[in-house]
Write a protein that holds these residues in place. Sequence first.
Motif, PDB file in Angstrom:
ATOM      1  N   HIS A  76       0.865  -1.186   0.000  1.00 55.68           N
ATOM      2  CA  HIS A  76       0.000   0.000   0.000  1.00 55.68           C
ATOM      3  C   HIS A  76       0.899   1.234   0.000  1.00 55.68           C
ATOM      4  O   HIS A  76       1.497   1.555   1.016  1.00 55.68           O
ATOM      5  CB  HIS A  76      -0.881   0.030   1.246  1.00 55.68           C
ATOM      6  CG  HIS A  76      -1.872  -1.085   1.294  1.00 55.68           C
ATOM      7  ND1 HIS A  76      -1.507  -2.396   1.386  1.00 55.68           N
ATOM      8  CD2 HIS A  76      -3.219  -1.072   1.238  1.00 55.68           C
ATOM      9  CE1 HIS A  76      -2.589  -3.143   1.397  1.00 55.68           C
ATOM     10  NE2 HIS A  76      -3.644  -2.365   1.311  1.00 55.68           N
ATOM     11  N   GLY A  77       0.944   1.912  -1.117  1.00 55.70           N
ATOM     12  CA  GLY A  77       1.767   3.127  -1.183  1.00 55.70           C
ATOM     13  C   GLY A  77       3.139   2.827  -1.750  1.00 55.70           C
ATOM     14  O   GLY A  77       3.747   1.795  -1.466  1.00 55.70           O
ATOM     15  N   GLU A  78       3.625   3.772  -2.576  1.00 53.58           N
ATOM     16  CA  GLU A  78       4.906   3.573  -3.263  1.00 53.58           C
ATOM     17  C   GLU A  78       6.071   3.538  -2.257  1.00 53.58           C
ATOM     18  O   GLU A  78       5.917   4.002  -1.116  1.00 53.58           O
ATOM     19  CB  GLU A  78       5.125   4.715  -4.262  1.00 53.58           C
ATOM     20  CG  GLU A  78       5.222   6.071  -3.587  1.00 53.58           C
ATOM     21  CD  GLU A  78       5.560   7.184  -4.555  1.00 53.58           C
ATOM     22  OE1 GLU A  78       6.749   7.354  -4.867  1.00 53.58           O
ATOM     23  OE2 GLU A  78       4.636   7.886  -4.975  1.00 53.58           O
ATOM     24  N   ALA A  84       7.965   4.151   4.442  1.00 48.87           N
ATOM     25  CA  ALA A  84       8.836   3.166   5.102  1.00 48.87           C
ATOM     26  C   ALA A  84       8.407   3.010   6.567  1.00 48.87           C
ATOM     27  O   ALA A  84       7.832   3.917   7.168  1.00 48.87           O
ATOM     28  CB  ALA A  84      10.291   3.646   5.026  1.00 48.87           C
ATOM     29  N   HIS A  85       8.663   1.838   7.127  1.00 48.63           N
ATOM     30  CA  HIS A  85       8.345   1.594   8.547  1.00 48.63           C
ATOM     31  C   HIS A  85       9.575   1.940   9.384  1.00 48.63           C
ATOM     32  O   HIS A  85      10.663   1.944   8.838  1.00 48.63           O
ATOM     33  CB  HIS A  85       8.015   0.121   8.774  1.00 48.63           C
ATOM     34  CG  HIS A  85       6.810  -0.363   8.017  1.00 48.63           C
ATOM     35  ND1 HIS A  85       6.025  -1.394   8.450  1.00 48.63           N
ATOM     36  CD2 HIS A  85       6.259   0.041   6.844  1.00 48.63           C
ATOM     37  CE1 HIS A  85       5.048  -1.626   7.588  1.00 48.63           C
ATOM     38  NE2 HIS A  85       5.185  -0.766   6.584  1.00 48.63           N
ATOM     39  N   ILE A  97       5.940  -1.763  13.467  1.00 49.18           N
ATOM     40  CA  ILE A  97       6.415  -2.293  12.178  1.00 49.18           C
ATOM     41  C   ILE A  97       5.547  -3.498  11.841  1.00 49.18           C
ATOM     42  O   ILE A  97       5.101  -4.215  12.751  1.00 49.18           O
ATOM     43  CB  ILE A  97       7.919  -2.668  12.184  1.00 49.18           C
ATOM     44  CG1 ILE A  97       8.253  -3.658  13.310  1.00 49.18           C
ATOM     45  CG2 ILE A  97       8.791  -1.437  12.258  1.00 49.18           C
ATOM     46  CD1 ILE A  97       9.694  -4.136  13.278  1.00 49.18           C
ATOM     47  N   HIS A  98       5.330  -3.721  10.582  1.00 47.48           N
ATOM     48  CA  HIS A  98       4.302  -4.695  10.199  1.00 47.48           C
ATOM     49  C   HIS A  98       4.628  -5.341   8.854  1.00 47.48           C
ATOM     50  O   HIS A  98       4.976  -4.659   7.905  1.00 47.48           O
ATOM     51  CB  HIS A  98       2.960  -3.914  10.136  1.00 47.48           C
ATOM     52  CG  HIS A  98       1.877  -4.601   9.379  1.00 47.48           C
ATOM     53  ND1 HIS A  98       1.125  -3.951   8.430  1.00 47.48           N
ATOM     54  CD2 HIS A  98       1.398  -5.859   9.430  1.00 47.48           C
ATOM     55  CE1 HIS A  98       0.230  -4.780   7.932  1.00 47.48           C
ATOM     56  NE2 HIS A  98       0.374  -5.941   8.513  1.00 47.48           N
ATOM     57  N   ASN A  99       4.503  -6.653   8.817  1.00 47.09           N
ATOM     58  CA  ASN A  99       4.521  -7.404   7.548  1.00 47.09           C
ATOM     59  C   ASN A  99       3.111  -7.894   7.292  1.00 47.09           C
ATOM     60  O   ASN A  99       2.421  -8.270   8.236  1.00 47.09           O
ATOM     61  CB  ASN A  99       5.393  -8.657   7.654  1.00 47.09           C
ATOM     62  CG  ASN A  99       6.855  -8.344   7.735  1.00 47.09           C
ATOM     63  OD1 ASN A  99       7.258  -7.191   7.696  1.00 47.09           O
ATOM     64  ND2 ASN A  99       7.662  -9.391   7.878  1.00 47.09           N
ATOM     65  N   GLY A 100       2.713  -7.967   6.050  1.00 46.45           N
ATOM     66  CA  GLY A 100       1.380  -8.494   5.740  1.00 46.45           C
ATOM     67  C   GLY A 100       0.486  -7.407   5.187  1.00 46.45           C
ATOM     68  O   GLY A 100       0.943  -6.322   4.829  1.00 46.45           O
ATOM     69  N   ILE A 101      -0.780  -7.711   5.120  1.00 43.62           N
ATOM     70  CA  ILE A 101      -1.727  -6.756   4.525  1.00 43.62           C
ATOM     71  C   ILE A 101      -2.991  -6.689   5.385  1.00 43.62           C
ATOM     72  O   ILE A 101      -3.577  -7.722   5.719  1.00 43.62           O
ATOM     73  CB  ILE A 101      -2.127  -7.201   3.098  1.00 43.62           C
ATOM     74  CG1 ILE A 101      -0.924  -7.015   2.161  1.00 43.62           C
ATOM     75  CG2 ILE A 101      -3.310  -6.417   2.571  1.00 43.62           C
ATOM     76  CD1 ILE A 101      -1.207  -7.300   0.720  1.00 43.62           C
ATOM     77  N   ILE A 102      -3.381  -5.475   5.750  1.00 37.36           N
ATOM     78  CA  ILE A 102      -4.647  -5.295   6.472  1.00 37.36           C
ATOM     79  C   ILE A 102      -5.717  -5.087   5.399  1.00 37.36           C
ATOM     80  O   ILE A 102      -5.761  -4.037   4.754  1.00 37.36           O
ATOM     81  CB  ILE A 102      -4.592  -4.047   7.404  1.00 37.36           C
ATOM     82  CG1 ILE A 102      -3.311  -4.019   8.226  1.00 37.36           C
ATOM     83  CG2 ILE A 102      -5.849  -3.937   8.260  1.00 37.36           C
ATOM     84  CD1 ILE A 102      -3.216  -4.909   9.387  1.00 37.36           C
ATOM     85  N   SER A 121       1.094   8.738   5.848  1.00 37.48           N
ATOM     86  CA  SER A 121       1.562   7.802   4.817  1.00 37.48           C
ATOM     87  C   SER A 121       0.368   7.186   4.107  1.00 37.48           C
ATOM     88  O   SER A 121      -0.784   7.410   4.482  1.00 37.48           O
ATOM     89  CB  SER A 121       2.381   6.688   5.467  1.00 37.48           C
ATOM     90  OG  SER A 121       1.514   5.772   6.125  1.00 37.48           O
ATOM     91  N   GLN A 122       0.675   6.366   3.098  1.00 39.88           N
ATOM     92  CA  GLN A 122      -0.416   5.656   2.397  1.00 39.88           C
ATOM     93  C   GLN A 122      -0.477   4.206   2.873  1.00 39.88           C
ATOM     94  O   GLN A 122      -1.068   3.370   2.210  1.00 39.88           O
ATOM     95  CB  GLN A 122      -0.136   5.669   0.897  1.00 39.88           C
ATOM     96  CG  GLN A 122      -0.090   7.050   0.309  1.00 39.88           C
ATOM     97  CD  GLN A 122       0.841   7.086  -0.886  1.00 39.88           C
ATOM     98  OE1 GLN A 122       2.029   6.813  -0.778  1.00 39.88           O
ATOM     99  NE2 GLN A 122       0.283   7.397  -2.031  1.00 39.88           N
ATOM    100  N   THR A 123       0.144   3.909   4.005  1.00 39.36           N
ATOM    101  CA  THR A 123       0.255   2.497   4.403  1.00 39.36           C
ATOM    102  C   THR A 123      -0.915   2.040   5.267  1.00 39.36           C
ATOM    103  O   THR A 123      -1.523   2.836   5.990  1.00 39.36           O
ATOM    104  CB  THR A 123       1.543   2.262   5.209  1.00 39.36           C
ATOM    105  OG1 THR A 123       1.443   3.002   6.431  1.00 39.36           O
ATOM    106  CG2 THR A 123       2.771   2.703   4.456  1.00 39.36           C
ATOM    107  N   ASP A 124      -1.160   0.730   5.199  1.00 37.07           N
ATOM    108  CA  ASP A 124      -2.145   0.135   6.103  1.00 37.07           C
ATOM    109  C   ASP A 124      -1.589   0.064   7.530  1.00 37.07           C
ATOM    110  O   ASP A 124      -2.329   0.045   8.504  1.00 37.07           O
ATOM    111  CB  ASP A 124      -2.575  -1.252   5.592  1.00 37.07           C
ATOM    112  CG  ASP A 124      -1.408  -2.153   5.228  1.00 37.07           C
ATOM    113  OD1 ASP A 124      -0.253  -1.667   5.191  1.00 37.07           O
ATOM    114  OD2 ASP A 124      -1.640  -3.353   4.975  1.00 37.07           O
TER     115      ASP A 124
END
Length: 611
Positions: A76-78, A84-85, A97-102, A121-124
Motif C-alpha cells: 500500500h503506497g509507493e 517506510a516503517h 512495524i508490520h509485515n502483511g496486509i490489512i 503515509s499511504q500504508t495500512d
Amino acid sequence: MCGIVGYIGNKEAYPVLINGLKRLEYRGYDSAGIAIINGDTRIYKCKGKVSDLETFVKNKDVSGSIGMGHTRWATHGEPNNVNAHPHKSQYGHFVVIHNGIIENYSRLKTKLEKRGYTFKSQTDTEILANLIEYIYLKGKVSGEIAVRLALTKVIGTYGLIVSCKEEQNQLIAARNGSPLVVGIGKKEYYIASDATPIVEYTNSVIYLNDNDVAIIKKDELTIKTIHNDKQIPKIQTLDLDIGEIEKGGFDHFMLKEIFEQPKAILDTFRGRMSANKTDIYLGGLYNVLPKLVEAKRIIIIGCGTSWHAGLVGEYLIEEYAKIPVEVEYASEFRYRKPIIYKDDIIIAISQSGETADTLAAIKLAQESGAIVLGICNVVGSSIPRLTDAGVYTHAGPEIGVASTKAFTSQVTILTMMAMLLGKKRNVLSQEEYKNLIAELTKTPDKIALILKHCENIKNIAAKYKDATNFLYLGRGYFFPVALEGALKLKEISYIHAEGYPAAEMKHGPIALIDEKMPVVVIATKDKSYEKIVSNIQEIKARKGVVIAVVTEGDTVIKNLADHVIEIPDSDQALAPLLTVVPLQLLSYYIAVMRGCNVDQPRNLAKSVTVE
Ligand code: F6R
C-alpha cells in the motif's frame, strides 16, 4: 517480502537491528527503517537499501537496548521515506512495524478519520498504529490490551512488533499469517520474521502461531492469543549454522547455491535410504503412506519454481506409480472452484513454506477433507505446520531470490516419492526400483561434473548477454526444465524469455525465430532425441541461434547447434536434475555480465507472503 527484526536486552540494539536487516535483505525490499526506544523513541527510515539507512543514521543517536527494524516491500503506497516503517501513531503513543496486509484498512481508516485521525503515509500499517492508539486512549487500557483488541478488528495478515511509549520496558509481537520467530538469549530476546537474524546469537527459538501475541520484556516472555488465552511456548532448537547464511567466498548467494546442489541433494537423501541403497524411507509420510499408495488422484500445487518442480513430479509419478496427477498454480487453484475429492491427495510444494497463495490453496483443499502433504525447505515455516504430513527438502537456507538448489531438492523428493509409490503399487519391480535408486544416488557427482565445466557456459553467456529475447525448448521431462530456465533468465537478467514444449514451437513461437533469437534446447539422448534433432534443424533453417544441452559425446547435435553444453548420461526421468544446472549458470553469468543485482532482483521477494 518485508522483514522484521526486534531486540530487547542489555546490549546496544542498533548493531543487532542493522545486522538483522542485512540478513533479511534477501527477502526483497525497497525501503528500510529502525526505531530505538530509549526514553523517547527515535525513528530513522528511508527509501533504498539497508546501506542507505546506515549512511542516513551516521552521527545520529542510536543508543539504546530496545528497538525494532524493518525492510519494506511496498504493497500500500509507493516506496518512499514516508511509507517506510516504523510508523508512529498520531499522538505518539505507539510505534509499529508490520509485515502483511490489512485487508479492511479502508473501512478502519474511514472510522478513524471520523474520530479525528489524519494520516501521513499511504500504508495500512499507520492505520493499525492509530487503531491501537485510539483503543488505548478511549478504553484507558494497557498497551497490550489495546494491541490485542485492535487485532480482533483487523481482517488480513500480519507479523508485527509494537512499542508503547508508556510501557517502554516491553515489545509486543503478534502473528497472523506472516511468520515471527522469538529467539531466547540470556536476559534478552530477539524477534524476527525468519531465523536468519537470530542464528548468530542463539539457537533457542519459539515460532509464534497464528493469533499469538507475545509480550516480551528483557527477562520475561508471555504468549497469549489475541483473545487473552495463555499459551505454553514450545521452545525449539534451530538447526541452522551461521556459515550457511554467508557467501562463503562466492560472489553471490545464487552462485554459492548453484554450487551447493550436489550437497543439497545428498542432504535430501540422507537418512532416507537404506544403508545398501535399495530402499527409500520417507518418514514424514509414514502415517499417510497407505492412503497415498491407494490414491486415485494427486493434485500438486505451488508457485513459480516450485510449480515447475511439481510439473516434473507429475511426469515422474504418472510414469513410475501410475497415479493420475494434476499440477496447478496455487494462485489459480484457490480462486476457481476446483473439484477436490475427499480421497484426493494434495501435495503443496514451497521453498519458503510461507507463500500466501499456496497457504490459501492448502486451506481450501483441507476444507474439502483431502489430505494435504507439504514439500518444504524452511523448517518450522507455516506450510509444514499446516499440512497433514510432509517431507523437508534439507537444501539448507536459500538466500538468493532466484530459486536453484530448492528446485533440485524438490525434484529429488518427488523422484523418491514416485519411486517409492511405484514400488508399493507394484508398477516397478524390485530390480527396477533398485536400479533407479542407484542411478539417483549418482546424481550429486554428475552435477559436480557439470559445475566443473562452468567456463564453457560463461563463454556462451558472454556472447548472448545483450540479447533481448530467449526461447527455451524441451520435450517431456525437459519441458518444465525449459520453463524453469526461462524463469531464471527473466528474474535476474530482465531479458524476456519463454519456455515452450519443443513440439509446440511450430504452433506459434517459430514465428519469433531469426538470427537474433538464441534458442536454448534441452536435447539429451532419450526417446524423443530424433524429434528434438528435427526441432533444432527447424530453428537452424530459420537462422536461429541454438544453444543445446546434450548428452556427453553427442556428435549429431554438435554439428548442428551453435553451442553445446554437455551433461553426463542419465536415465531420462532423472535428467531434469542435471539439465537445469547449466540453465541456472547461463542465467547467472548473463545477469552478472549485464550488471544486474543477481541476489536481489528488482521487484522480487524471496517469500511472497501477499496475494
Ligand atoms: C523463482 C522463485 C519464485 C518462487 C515462488 C514460490 O526463482 O524463487 O518463483 O519459486 O515465489 O516460492 P516458494 O517455493 O517459497 O513457495
